[in-house]
Design a protein around this motif. Structure first.
Motif, PDB file in Angstrom:
ATOM      1  N   SER A   7       0.980  -1.139   0.025  1.00  0.00           N
ATOM      2  CA  SER A   7       0.053  -0.121   0.098  1.00  0.00           C
ATOM      3  C   SER A   7       0.802   1.199  -0.062  1.00  0.00           C
ATOM      4  CB  SER A   7      -0.943   0.072   1.149  1.00  0.00           C
ATOM      5  OG  SER A   7      -0.178  -0.045   2.393  1.00  0.00           O
ATOM      6  N   SER A   8       0.075   2.408  -0.377  1.00  0.00           N
ATOM      7  CA  SER A   8       0.848   3.569  -0.294  1.00  0.00           C
ATOM      8  C   SER A   8      -0.082   4.724   0.003  1.00  0.00           C
ATOM      9  CB  SER A   8       1.687   3.937  -1.659  1.00  0.00           C
ATOM     10  OG  SER A   8       2.064   5.168  -1.703  1.00  0.00           O
ATOM     11  N   ALA A  15       4.067   8.033  -7.888  1.00  0.00           N
ATOM     12  CA  ALA A  15       4.724   7.716  -6.833  1.00  0.00           C
ATOM     13  C   ALA A  15       4.236   6.627  -6.062  1.00  0.00           C
ATOM     14  CB  ALA A  15       5.049   8.915  -6.165  1.00  0.00           C
ATOM     15  N   ALA A  16       2.837   6.617  -6.003  1.00  0.00           N
ATOM     16  CA  ALA A  16       2.195   5.569  -5.117  1.00  0.00           C
ATOM     17  C   ALA A  16       2.303   4.239  -5.920  1.00  0.00           C
ATOM     18  CB  ALA A  16       0.558   6.087  -4.836  1.00  0.00           C
ATOM     19  N   ALA A  17       2.136   4.158  -7.003  1.00  0.00           N
ATOM     20  CA  ALA A  17       2.154   3.007  -7.879  1.00  0.00           C
ATOM     21  C   ALA A  17       3.598   2.356  -8.066  1.00  0.00           C
ATOM     22  CB  ALA A  17       1.434   3.153  -9.349  1.00  0.00           C
ATOM     23  N   SER A  18       4.340   3.330  -8.055  1.00  0.00           N
ATOM     24  CA  SER A  18       5.833   2.940  -8.035  1.00  0.00           C
ATOM     25  C   SER A  18       6.182   2.199  -6.588  1.00  0.00           C
ATOM     26  CB  SER A  18       6.881   4.050  -8.352  1.00  0.00           C
ATOM     27  OG  SER A  18       8.271   3.432  -8.270  1.00  0.00           O
ATOM     28  N   GLU A  19       5.754   2.969  -5.528  1.00  0.00           N
ATOM     29  CA  GLU A  19       6.190   2.380  -4.202  1.00  0.00           C
ATOM     30  C   GLU A  19       5.673   1.139  -4.027  1.00  0.00           C
ATOM     31  OE1 GLU A  19       6.171   4.291   0.031  1.00  0.00           O
ATOM     32  OE2 GLU A  19       4.222   4.619  -0.881  1.00  0.00           O
ATOM     33  N   VAL A  20       4.285   0.984  -4.667  1.00  0.00           N
ATOM     34  CA  VAL A  20       3.480  -0.535  -4.385  1.00  0.00           C
ATOM     35  C   VAL A  20       4.476  -1.340  -5.084  1.00  0.00           C
ATOM     36  CG1 VAL A  20       1.556  -1.580  -4.936  1.00  0.00           C
ATOM     37  CG2 VAL A  20       1.110   0.423  -3.794  1.00  0.00           C
ATOM     38  N   ALA A  21       4.721  -1.150  -6.426  1.00  0.00           N
ATOM     39  CA  ALA A  21       5.433  -2.093  -7.202  1.00  0.00           C
ATOM     40  C   ALA A  21       6.748  -2.530  -6.569  1.00  0.00           C
ATOM     41  CB  ALA A  21       5.607  -1.614  -8.695  1.00  0.00           C
ATOM     42  N   ARG A  22       7.593  -1.687  -5.923  1.00  0.00           N
ATOM     43  CA  ARG A  22       8.692  -1.941  -5.406  1.00  0.00           C
ATOM     44  C   ARG A  22       8.407  -2.837  -4.125  1.00  0.00           C
ATOM     45  NH1 ARG A  22       9.999   3.255  -5.974  1.00  0.00           N
ATOM     46  NH2 ARG A  22       9.402   3.831  -3.881  1.00  0.00           N
ATOM     47  N   GLU A  23       7.285  -2.761  -3.404  1.00  0.00           N
ATOM     48  CA  GLU A  23       6.942  -3.701  -2.260  1.00  0.00           C
ATOM     49  C   GLU A  23       6.626  -4.761  -2.464  1.00  0.00           C
ATOM     50  OE1 GLU A  23       6.617  -5.158   1.514  1.00  0.00           O
ATOM     51  OE2 GLU A  23       7.717  -3.336   0.672  1.00  0.00           O
ATOM     52  N   LEU A  24       5.884  -5.112  -3.691  1.00  0.00           N
ATOM     53  CA  LEU A  24       5.325  -6.265  -4.289  1.00  0.00           C
ATOM     54  C   LEU A  24       6.564  -7.024  -4.849  1.00  0.00           C
ATOM     55  CD1 LEU A  24       2.083  -5.232  -6.251  1.00  0.00           C
ATOM     56  CD2 LEU A  24       2.308  -6.574  -3.927  1.00  0.00           C
ATOM     57  N   LEU A  55       0.327   0.980 -12.718  1.00  0.00           N
ATOM     58  CA  LEU A  55       0.279  -0.490 -12.426  1.00  0.00           C
ATOM     59  C   LEU A  55       0.171  -1.346 -13.374  1.00  0.00           C
ATOM     60  CD1 LEU A  55      -1.885  -0.231  -9.191  1.00  0.00           C
ATOM     61  CD2 LEU A  55       0.746  -0.676  -9.335  1.00  0.00           C
ATOM     62  N   ARG A  56      -0.449  -1.042 -14.524  1.00  0.00           N
ATOM     63  CA  ARG A  56      -0.606  -1.807 -15.782  1.00  0.00           C
ATOM     64  C   ARG A  56       0.736  -1.920 -16.567  1.00  0.00           C
ATOM     65  NH1 ARG A  56      -2.621  -6.135 -17.044  1.00  0.00           N
ATOM     66  NH2 ARG A  56      -4.628  -5.635 -16.898  1.00  0.00           N
ATOM     67  N   ALA A  57       1.470  -0.503 -16.403  1.00  0.00           N
ATOM     68  CA  ALA A  57       2.855  -0.687 -17.096  1.00  0.00           C
ATOM     69  C   ALA A  57       3.789  -1.265 -16.261  1.00  0.00           C
ATOM     70  CB  ALA A  57       3.221   0.711 -17.193  1.00  0.00           C
ATOM     71  N   GLU A  58       3.538  -1.603 -15.013  1.00  0.00           N
ATOM     72  CA  GLU A  58       4.564  -2.390 -14.238  1.00  0.00           C
ATOM     73  C   GLU A  58       4.454  -3.868 -14.357  1.00  0.00           C
ATOM     74  OE1 GLU A  58       7.032  -1.514 -12.014  1.00  0.00           O
ATOM     75  OE2 GLU A  58       6.971   0.690 -12.326  1.00  0.00           O
ATOM     76  N   VAL A  85      -3.609   3.861  -1.869  1.00  0.00           N
ATOM     77  CA  VAL A  85      -3.593   2.320  -2.861  1.00  0.00           C
ATOM     78  C   VAL A  85      -3.314   1.381  -1.964  1.00  0.00           C
ATOM     79  CG1 VAL A  85      -2.561   1.514  -4.964  1.00  0.00           C
ATOM     80  CG2 VAL A  85      -2.623   4.285  -4.574  1.00  0.00           C
ATOM     81  N   SER A  86      -3.961   0.421  -2.226  1.00  0.00           N
ATOM     82  CA  SER A  86      -3.991  -1.118  -1.445  1.00  0.00           C
ATOM     83  C   SER A  86      -3.886  -2.042  -2.815  1.00  0.00           C
ATOM     84  CB  SER A  86      -5.038  -1.186  -0.434  1.00  0.00           C
ATOM     85  OG  SER A  86      -4.841  -2.489   0.031  1.00  0.00           O
ATOM     86  N   VAL A  87      -3.139  -2.775  -2.678  1.00  0.00           N
ATOM     87  CA  VAL A  87      -2.858  -3.733  -3.645  1.00  0.00           C
ATOM     88  C   VAL A  87      -2.809  -5.122  -3.280  1.00  0.00           C
ATOM     89  CG1 VAL A  87      -1.766  -4.564  -5.733  1.00  0.00           C
ATOM     90  CG2 VAL A  87      -1.987  -2.226  -5.512  1.00  0.00           C
TER      91      VAL A  87
END
Length: 163
Positions: A7-8, A15-24, A55-58, A85-87
């Motif tokens: 989440s972010s 920035a939120a999507a990037s942070e989430v992608a890094r954590e995933l 997120l789709r791009a990631e 954002v929660s994923v």
């Protein structure tokens, strides 16, 4: 099978999507997830769309769904107001993920034939588990014709039925 969540609370969708992608990636490793479900809160549909695009791009290969919401739940907190954002993501080896869109107009009338059901819900027949995420404002369960089919073929929807 491996599940992860991230989440972010960052304001900017990128920035939120990037942070989430890094954590995933930290939780799942480099192999892409097969399923990704995102919940985005904050002002306006543009925020949800921008976050979804990032997120789709990631994760271009993942089966992907995103929903806007007033608040989100993370593994640690319930965020009732503001931007977030929660994923949830999953790597599901050997599992077929077959998405379909369930709308009230498609299910306006009861579905009696298996052929019609298969056209409306591809991939559901024979599935061990069906994850159904519904919008209570547009898909009203108390009047939904799915209930009629569900009564006839409950095993399609309830993995605990008959066990």
């Amino acid at each position: 099978m491996k599940w992860a969540s991230a989440s972010s609370r960052l304001d900017l969708p990128a920035a939120a999507a990037s942070e989430v992608a890094r954590e995933l990636r930290a939780q799942l490793g480099d192999a892409p997830p097969d399923l990704l479900l995102a919940f985005v809160s904050g002002p306006g549909p543009a925020r949800t769309s921008a976050t979804a695009d990032m997120l789709r791009a990631e994760y271009p290969a993942a089966t992907f769904a995103v929903a806007s919401s007033r608040g989100v739940v993370t593994s640690e907190h319930e965020i009732e107001q503001g931007v977030a954002v929660s994923v949830i993501a999953a790597r599901l080896p050997g599992v077929g993920v077959k998405p379909f869109l369930l709308t009230q107009d498609v299910w306006a009338e009861p579905v009696d034939s298996e052929t019609d059901f298969d056209l409306r819900a591809p991939g559901v027949r024979g599935a061990e588990l069906v994850l159904l995420v519904g919008d209570p404002f547009s898909l009203q369960p108390e009047s939904n014709p799915l209930k009629r089919w569900y009564g006839k073929a409950r095993r399609l929807f309830d993995p605990m039925y008959g066990r």
